[in-house]
Design an enzyme around this catalytic site. Structure first.
Site, PDB file in Angstrom:
ATOM      1  CG  HIS A 199      73.588 117.587  49.377  1.00 50.21           C
ATOM      2  ND1 HIS A 199      72.952 118.758  49.692  1.00 50.21           N
ATOM      3  CD2 HIS A 199      72.742 116.909  48.566  1.00 50.21           C
ATOM      4  CE1 HIS A 199      71.766 118.782  49.097  1.00 50.21           C
ATOM      5  NE2 HIS A 199      71.612 117.665  48.408  1.00 50.21           N
ATOM      6  CD  GLN A 220      70.849 110.067  49.755  1.00 54.68           C
ATOM      7  OE1 GLN A 220      70.240 109.007  49.744  1.00 54.68           O
ATOM      8  NE2 GLN A 220      70.390 111.139  49.136  1.00 54.68           N
ATOM      9  CE  LYS A 265      67.736 113.199  51.092  1.00 52.58           C
ATOM     10  NZ  LYS A 265      67.387 113.573  49.744  1.00 52.58           N
TER      11      LYS A 265
END
Lengths: 403, 150
Positions: free
Chosen positions: A118, A197, A220
């Site tokens: 990322h 993630q 998240k």
């Protein structure tokens, strides 16, 4: 087996409608929805005991201090770390920057990262490389899987840090962190994992993985925005140069010098995001109560429906492995003849909320020859099997009519 | 890209009455500003309009598909006919102010009330239809030429 209906009832936003219709939220990789206990916990700080931690001595300050340190303990336990090994940051980006820009490296030292990163895991190293640090990359295969073979070829004695994304936000692949850490340590290099993630979706144990730094975000994983964490062993945290100095970072100062406080305080300058930390602590409670193993199993089931459904669609190009067991809970794809934003806007019109574009991961999209990015549907514990099936059906209609 | 110019004018007028269109007008303005400064439009306005209209036409999938596939040419046709009608309106208004009639020497076809002419619809329509047909024809000619080349 998760009771999705029960879980969904805890999310106020899922009881509402969008433009007068029900909606399917498939953008949890961007940010997750927030359950009521998290919202209540944050509100409690603002409505019942607003104060600064570790400064004033009144009752509200003591309550804030207590709640703030309880939140740190919860986070530490969640990833099997010690409380003093947790640094509060704004998000994963800030945590990664703190290591990339604050950890002492010398001219000629090398940092090894990947083409899966990322922007948050790549750009800070660009900044550092401008100051004489060499940057090298491990290339994934065409399925987006981390290549241990290439990694072993690229790592050298000059490599001081291996910076790697744990679960890719594009290819849905999971890097073999344990093996990476072993090889890195054999070469006297440290491992920094971008776990934005992964920590929200499956159990992560920093001790079992053997990694040195781990960064993740609260928003998240059912927590609020504006709060994240950096994990590192104490001796490593002590080596990091603070990027920001101010209140709470020192034990003494005069006009020309200062004495830094101990970690974690020296790396947490100024008033902290107390409501955010307390909210994240509650989010961790929420996830722990359900069980990360159960969440992982639920997401695997959803991922199977999603991936198998997508693979049935002609003209659809799925990014990442076609075996759902090798994937985390997201699927990026393109439909030939259509642009990612068009697909996302059409889905939005039917109240399916997905993300389109580069997902802050330009190199991997370029590597896989998707210069305009992709559409990404990402799942979480509150998504149901019906939602995954409905999404696939909607996409079949779009592909049939417009590709 | 060209559709941004029309969108700006249309949404600017609509936004006088409805706040809903102000956001779109702002996006269209940004798009036009970037276009005239030779930068690519970064608000995906065209994509938004294209997908919105396509979705609205989904009750007739064939029509939606046609619109989606030929959006570029349709938007060009709309843009040209829009500017053609705009130019003709300006011309008519000029005539009205200077000569007291939209088409000096001829009676007005449409009048809102006695003596005041708004538009000579017959001529305007004729121009618009010819323009649209010409564009569609050119489009298919170019397309068939491209196919032959391949």
């Amino acid at each position: 087996m998760l009771d999705t209906e029960k879980i969904r009832s805890e999310f106020p936003i899922l009881q509402k409608q969008a433009s007068g219709k029900g909606f399917v939220y498939l953008d949890s990789a961007c940010t997750s929805l927030k359950p009521k206990p998290v919202i209540d916990a944050m509100n409690a700080y603002y409505t019942e005991f607003t104060a600064c931690a570790g400064r004033s001595v009144h009752k509200f300050a003591k309550k804030t201090e207590e709640e703030f340190s309880v939140a740190r303990r919860k986070i530490a336990k969640f990833i099997n770390a010690k409380p003093e090994e947790i640094i509060w940051t704004k998000n994963t980006t800030e945590a990664l920057n703190l290591v990339a820009l604050g950890f002492p490296l010398e001219k000629g030292d090398s940092v090894l990262t990947t083409n899966l990163e990322h922007s948050s895991g790549l750009l800070p190293w660009h900044m550092r490389s401008e100051k004489g640090i060499e940057l090298d990359f491990v290339s994934c295969n065409k399925q987006g899987e981390f290549s241990l073979e290439d990694f072993e070829k690229k790592i050298t004695r000059k490599t001081k840090i291996v910076s790697v994304i744990h679960a890719s936000n594009v290819t849905a692949t999971v890097s073999p962190l344990k093996e990476i850490a072993k090889i890195a340590h054999d070469n006297k290099a440290l491992v920094l994992a971008d776990s934005a993630q992964s920590v929200p979706h499956f159990p992560v144990d920093v001790k079992k993985l053997g990694i040195d730094f781990l960064a993740f975000s609260g928003h998240k994983m059912l927590g609020p925005t504006g709060i994240g964490c950096l994990y590192a062993r104490r001796e490593l945290l002590e080596k990091i140069n603070p990027l920001v100095l101010g209140g709470s970072t020192i034990t003494d100062t005069d006009l020309h010098r200062h004495v830094l406080a101990d970690v974690p305080m020296r790396l947490e300058a100024g008033i902290q995001n107390y409501a955010g930390a307390i909210g994240l602590g509650t989010a961790v409670d929420f996830l722990s109560k359900i069980g990360m193993e159960n969440i992982e199993a639920h997401e695997k089931e959803l991922s199977k429906i999603l991936v198998e459904g997508l693979l049935e669609i002609p003209n659809l190009e799925l990014i990442g492995p076609s075996d759902s067991q090798k994937r985390s809970a997201l699927a990026s794809f393109n439909i030939r003849g259509m642009e990612p934003h068009e697909i996302a806007l059409m889905l939005n019109d039917k109240n399916f909320f997905v993300r389109s574009g580069m997902h802050c991961a330009y190199p991997i999209h370029k590597f896989l020859n998707f210069p305009k990015g992709s559409v990404r549907a990402s799942l979480y514990l509150y998504n149901s099997k019906e939602e995954a099936k409905l999404f696939v059906e909607e996409l079949k209609g779009i592909a049939k009519n417009f590709s | 890209m060209v559709v941004c110019i029309v969108a700006l004018l249309v949404f600017a007028v609509l936004s006088i009455w409805s706040a809903k269109y102000r956001v779109l007008a702002k996006e269209a303005f940004r798009c036009v500003t970037r276009m005239v400064t030779f930068r690519p439009c970064d608000v995906h306005l065209e994509t938004k309009i294209k997908t919105k209209v396509t979705s609205k036409l989904m009750f007739l999938p064939a029509l939606a598909r046609f619109f989606y596939k030929h959006f570029k040419i349709i938007s060009w046709a709309f843009t040209i006919s829009f500017f053609a009608s705009l130019a003709y309106s300006v011309y008519s208004i000029y005539n009205l102010i200077v000569f007291g009639s939209c088409t000096p020497g001829e009676p007005c076809v449409i009048t809102s009330f006695e003596g005041l002419c708004i538009l000579v619809i017959e001529q305007y329509l004729a121009y618009a239809i010819v323009a649209v047909l010409a564009i569609v024809l050119i489009y298919f000619l170019i397309k068939s030429m491209m196919k032959k080349k391949k």
